[in-house]
Design a protein around this motif. Sequence first.
Motif, PDB file in Angstrom:
ATOM      1  N   GLN A 251      29.918 111.085  95.162  1.00  0.00           N
ATOM      2  CA  GLN A 251      29.040 110.145  95.850  1.00  0.00           C
ATOM      3  C   GLN A 251      27.898 109.664  94.960  1.00  0.00           C
ATOM      4  N   LYS A 252      28.093 109.773  93.646  1.00  0.00           N
ATOM      5  CA  LYS A 252      27.073 109.299  92.730  1.00  0.00           C
ATOM      6  C   LYS A 252      27.135 107.779  92.616  1.00  0.00           C
ATOM      7  N   THR A 253      26.208 107.247  91.839  1.00  0.00           N
ATOM      8  CA  THR A 253      26.080 105.797  91.715  1.00  0.00           C
ATOM      9  C   THR A 253      26.675 105.297  90.402  1.00  0.00           C
ATOM     10  N   PRO A 254      27.534 104.247  90.481  1.00  0.00           N
ATOM     11  CA  PRO A 254      28.008 103.553  91.685  1.00  0.00           C
ATOM     12  C   PRO A 254      29.317 104.158  92.188  1.00  0.00           C
ATOM     13  N   ASN A 255      29.542 104.044  93.487  1.00  0.00           N
ATOM     14  CA  ASN A 255      30.825 104.454  94.054  1.00  0.00           C
ATOM     15  C   ASN A 255      31.434 103.272  94.807  1.00  0.00           C
TER      16      ASN A 255
ATOM     17  N   HIS B  66      29.099 101.060  96.857  1.00  0.00           N
ATOM     18  CA  HIS B  66      28.294 100.135  96.067  1.00  0.00           C
ATOM     19  C   HIS B  66      29.114  98.899  95.683  1.00  0.00           C
TER      20      HIS B  66
ATOM     21  N   TRP C 118      30.675 101.519  85.287  1.00  0.00           N
ATOM     22  CA  TRP C 118      31.231 101.636  86.636  1.00  0.00           C
ATOM     23  C   TRP C 118      32.663 102.152  86.654  1.00  0.00           C
TER      24      TRP C 118
ATOM     25  N   TYR D 249      21.698 101.785  85.435  1.00  0.00           N
ATOM     26  CA  TYR D 249      22.246 101.486  86.748  1.00  0.00           C
ATOM     27  C   TYR D 249      23.156 102.579  87.304  1.00  0.00           C
ATOM     28  N   GLN D 250      23.279 103.703  86.626  1.00  0.00           N
ATOM     29  CA  GLN D 250      24.207 104.738  87.086  1.00  0.00           C
ATOM     30  C   GLN D 250      23.605 106.127  86.882  1.00  0.00           C
TER      31      GLN D 250
ATOM     32  N   ARG E 171      26.026 108.932  87.058  1.00  0.00           N
ATOM     33  CA  ARG E 171      27.228 109.771  87.017  1.00  0.00           C
ATOM     34  C   ARG E 171      27.386 110.497  85.681  1.00  0.00           C
TER      35      ARG E 171
END
Length: 328
Positions: A138-142, A145, A218, A260-261, A263
């Motif tokens: 559930q980290k960013t981005p998933n 998002h 991503w 932006y992430q 992960r």
Amino acid sequence: MTIAFTICSINYLAQARTLGESLAATNPDIKYFVGLVDRLEGVSFDESYRPAFPLVEIHAIGIEGFQEMCDRYNITELNTAVKPFYFTYFFEKYPEADKVIYFDPDIIVYQPLTHLLQTLDTHEAVVTPHVCTPIEDQKTPNELHHLNTGVFNLGFVAFKKTAQTEKYIKWWEEKLRYECLIALCDGLFVDQNWMNFLPLFIDNTYIERDPGYNAAYWNLHERQFSVDQNGIHYVNEDHPVVFFHYSGYDPAKPAILSKYQDRFELSERQDMQPLFDIYRNSLIRNGNEYYRRFPCCYIKPPKVLRYQRVRKFLKKRVEYLIEKIDTI
């Protein structure tokens, strides 16, 4: 004839120069332009920082209502809103160009675009999805998002000149003239969500799933990188890296893979270190710190832009309430 272009303001010319150098080294037959959302009038570059690629200033392509777009958008929104207008400009200005490719400026092209050009021989448009496989955290981005920001990443898109693509681009222009906003609650994320309609409106759209295309923060959960003794970069062992998208990378913060992430840490992904070393060194050499000093002439300070947006919202709200009162 094939044209490739990017879009940026002066403050991002180091990225645009780096992209242009990579295209010149790998695809010398492709004509490269920088769409400049800025004005060169009154700007004097030091000799070593004069871009070697043609700069097409935004005022020269004749966008109707462009000043209103400047009043409406911040710098990110404005640079993305003009994208379809540049496609129209290049197709009209260069009638011999039957293929036009857009790349974000923060991309390096590592291989000839042979497969992409062959794909455009038989398809009218090519896009790349953000992800091709599920994300297991559930980290960013998933995936959520990506539902908010678009199935496809618009750091890259390519069109062949046909009546159908020209019609689609005109439709895209009108959407981005007013609705190229970062407004997730309204279902908007600059130009990207509108591209969800591309495979629906143009049947002959090709969705490129090769992991060597548009590798970026991503999709790193599904891609591992390596480099052979000849310096050729591969993803997932046997796919050459065609182009890597360094979105959110700042050479002043080299340990951060992308802002932006959350992960991956670059220190945990040593497979990517050679790719990021190349990019950091290229940006420094091409004047990243130098160009950052130039503010975009079209963009108002954030406080002024916020005031204008709030004022516009309140005006609409008052008009709505007056209309409701009149019906009572």
